[in-house]
Motif scaffolding. Structure first.
Motif: not given
Length: 91
Positions: A28, A31, A34-35
């Motif tokens: 998480s 992620k 990366w976002r």
């Protein structure tokens, strides 16, 4: 004597659950980073030309100094000089 019962299965299950939880936390976080990275890359960049005179003064620059410190401008200047020399037949 009956075989001794051990609690290995429950310990293994607890370890596996803990590992899955740790892995989900790491995934998480990855992620989310990366976002944020992709969003940052999508956002428009601000160039020195876009800054106001006050903002330039805050970082110790004047509008006239921008041409000397930005590589894009330096390349444009060199290209313009070379074009001028070619047009005069010097090169």
């Amino acid at each position: 004597m009956p075989p001794q019962q051990t609690n290995i299965t429950s310990e293994t299950e607890v370890d596996a659950a803990r590992l899955r939880r740790d892995l989900s936390i790491v995934l998480s976080l990855l992620k989310r980073y990366w976002r944020a990275f992709r969003e940052r890359r999508r956002s428009p960049t601000v160039t020195l030309q876009d800054l106001s005179d006050r903002e330039l003064m805050d970082i110790g620059l004047t509008r006239g100094e921008i041409d000397y410190i930005t590589p894009e401008r330096a390349i444009d200047t060199l290209r313009d000089r070379a074009t001028a020399l070619w047009s005069r037949g010097v090169m």
